[in-house]
Write a protein that holds these residues in place. Structure first.
Motif, mmCIF file in Angstrom:
data_model
loop_
_atom_site.group_PDB
_atom_site.id
_atom_site.type_symbol
_atom_site.label_atom_id
_atom_site.label_comp_id
_atom_site.label_asym_id
_atom_site.label_seq_id
_atom_site.Cartn_x
_atom_site.Cartn_y
_atom_site.Cartn_z
ATOM 1 N N UNK A 262 -34.401 -2.262 -62.318
ATOM 2 C CA UNK A 262 -33.908 -1.046 -62.974
ATOM 3 C C UNK A 262 -33.099 -1.404 -64.220
ATOM 4 N N UNK A 263 -32.266 -2.431 -64.099
ATOM 5 C CA UNK A 263 -31.493 -2.894 -65.254
ATOM 6 C C UNK A 263 -32.432 -3.451 -66.318
ATOM 7 N N UNK A 264 -33.426 -4.230 -65.881
ATOM 8 C CA UNK A 264 -34.390 -4.819 -66.809
ATOM 9 C C UNK A 264 -35.179 -3.744 -67.550
ATOM 10 N N UNK A 265 -35.527 -2.667 -66.847
ATOM 11 C CA UNK A 265 -36.273 -1.574 -67.477
ATOM 12 C C UNK A 265 -35.502 -1.002 -68.655
ATOM 13 N N UNK A 266 -34.226 -0.708 -68.432
ATOM 14 C CA UNK A 266 -33.396 -0.150 -69.504
ATOM 15 C C UNK A 266 -33.252 -1.152 -70.650
ATOM 16 N N UNK A 267 -33.027 -2.421 -70.297
ATOM 17 C CA UNK A 267 -32.826 -3.439 -71.321
ATOM 18 C C UNK A 267 -34.083 -3.661 -72.164
ATOM 19 N N UNK A 268 -35.245 -3.700 -71.507
ATOM 20 C CA UNK A 268 -36.488 -3.863 -72.264
ATOM 21 C C UNK A 268 -36.736 -2.655 -73.161
ATOM 22 N N UNK A 269 -36.418 -1.463 -72.670
ATOM 23 C CA UNK A 269 -36.606 -0.262 -73.475
ATOM 24 C C UNK A 269 -35.722 -0.309 -74.718
ATOM 25 N N UNK A 270 -34.456 -0.659 -74.540
ATOM 26 C CA UNK A 270 -33.528 -0.729 -75.667
ATOM 27 C C UNK A 270 -33.921 -1.842 -76.640
ATOM 28 N N UNK A 271 -34.315 -2.989 -76.085
ATOM 29 C CA UNK A 271 -34.705 -4.113 -76.938
ATOM 30 C C UNK A 271 -35.937 -3.768 -77.764
#
Length: 405
Positions: A262-271
């Motif tokens: 879930x954290x990775x999803x947000x981070x990849x989206x922002x990146x």
């Protein structure tokens, strides 16, 4: 070179379909792949068995990439993609058939998995290069990571719950069977991807030719990729094992994957949304340093809590490292007409470099673990292997500085 993208950086239906096939492949592996190492560990309680299985996977991947390069270059690359998904299905069929005896056949199972992953990623990366350009490559990579993270949120959590509720035998059989079904769906869906043009003759010895050149950026890129592979080779299986060993629960491992994904999803989206080429150098530096810092809590205590701190930290910062890394390497492939025409060979070279690092990482891991399994030794080993991302940045920073806005 054929490009499948619409104006304004938007991807057309074929590119979106490629993302869907990738997501199915990732979902099936997330559903069961997270637990293959645990499945083997429970049979023998031996880190080295899982390590040797992983080593055989990476060695076979190297050979598969190199040999399949000719098929992708001169024949139907979409058939290679389908073959990767199909062989992945065969892998889980074998695991289902062998049951607990799978641990006694880790060499052959590792080879089958290596062939499946090699076929899929070689073809996927070639098509990925063809459907993107420097302007939308970061966005595409961010979307791939976002979808993979989405699969990682749901699939391992479901698997953990099923194993706990149904018991080892029925639970593992069910999740491996579901993965098999998803792979079959992926094969069917892949037939809606159009056959892509092929041209040229495959240069078998391009990696050797590159290292014979006096001046080429690919030498430094290959070294950076090798360091990246060192971390991937070990952390890809070790963290999940440590979570299971710390909790003795597949459900806890599923929850771990849910939270970190879930954290990775947000981070990849922002990146993918905000990291532009001109920010790649600082982004990759921050990412490479912070994923190393996330290992330090292990020296206080190895527990589910510190593993969760590591998982969240890695999920948050690894996209800052990986998205610029992938985009920069593929930009170099497309830097001029000659290298773009040899995209298959350069993608094979990229994967060979990564897998050399993965093999070296797993070899070091197996040697150290055979010598001592003391907690301090394992922590120092993980810190040393995990620090490879920073060295990867050191070798890539010159390339990141050349990225255009």
């Amino acid at each position: 070179m054929e490009q499948l993208k619409a104006s304004g950086g938007k991807l057309d239906s074929q590119a979106i379909l490629l993302l869907i096939v990738h997501t199915l492949f990732g979902s099936a592996n997330a559903l069961s792949g997270t637990f293959v190492g645990v499945y083997m560990w429970k049979a023998k309680n031996d880190f080295t068995i899982v390590g040797w299985f992983t080593l055989m996977t990476h060695l076979t991947m190297m050979v598969t990439f190199w040999l399949a390069g000719k098929w992708v270059k001169e024949h139907n690359k979409m058939n290679v993609l389908r073959a990767g998904v199909f062989v992945s299905a065969c892998f889980y069929m074998l695991v289902l058939w062998l049951g607990k005896g799978s641990v006694n056949h880790f060499v052959w199972l590792g080879m089958v998995q290596g062939v499946s992953v090699g076929f899929f990623w070689l073809s996927f990366n070639v098509v990925y290069f063809e459907v993107t350009d420097p302007d939308n490559r970061d966005k595409f990579n961010g979307t791939v990571g976002l979808l993979a993270a989405g699969a990682g949120i749901v699939a391992p959590w479901i698997s953990g719950m099923l194993i706990v509720s149904l018991g080892d035998l029925a639970g593992y059989r069910l999740i491996f069977s579901i993965s098999l079904g998803i792979f079959v769906a992926g094969v069917v869906l892949s037939f809606f991807l159009k056959k892509r043009k092929v041209s040229g003759t495959y240069e078998w010895l391009l990696p050797l030719r590159i290292f014979r050149l006096a001046e080429t950026p690919w030498k430094r890129v290959a070294t950076a990729l090798m360091f990246q592979g060192v971390r991937e080779g070990v952390f890809g299986f070790m963290i999940g094992l440590l979570v299971y060993i710390s909790t003795s629960s597949e459900a806890s491992l599923g929850n771990f994957a849910l939270i970190t994904s879930a954290v990775s999803l947000v981070s990849f989206w922002l990146t993918g949304r905000f990291i532009k080429p001109r920010y790649r150098k600082i982004s990759m530096l921050i990412g490479s340093v912070m994923v190393v810092a996330a290992i330090l809590p292990f020296f206080w205590r190895m527990s589910y809590g510190t593993l969760l701190i590591f998982g969240i930290g890695s999920a948050l910062f690894f996209p800052l490292y990986s998205v610029p890394m992938v985009s920069s390497v593929f930009d170099l492939i497309g830097a001029d007409e000659e290298s773009a025409k040899q995209r298959e060979e350069y993608i094979v070279f990229r994967e060979l470099s990564l897998n050399v690092g993965r093999v070296l990482g797993v070899l070091v891991f197996n040697l150290v673990i055979s010598w001592s399994k003391a907690p301090l030794v394992i922590n120092v080993l993980l810190l040393g292997i995990g620090s490879s991302t920073f060295f990867s940045w050191l070798f890539m920073r010159w390339r990141l500085s050349t990225a255009k806005s």
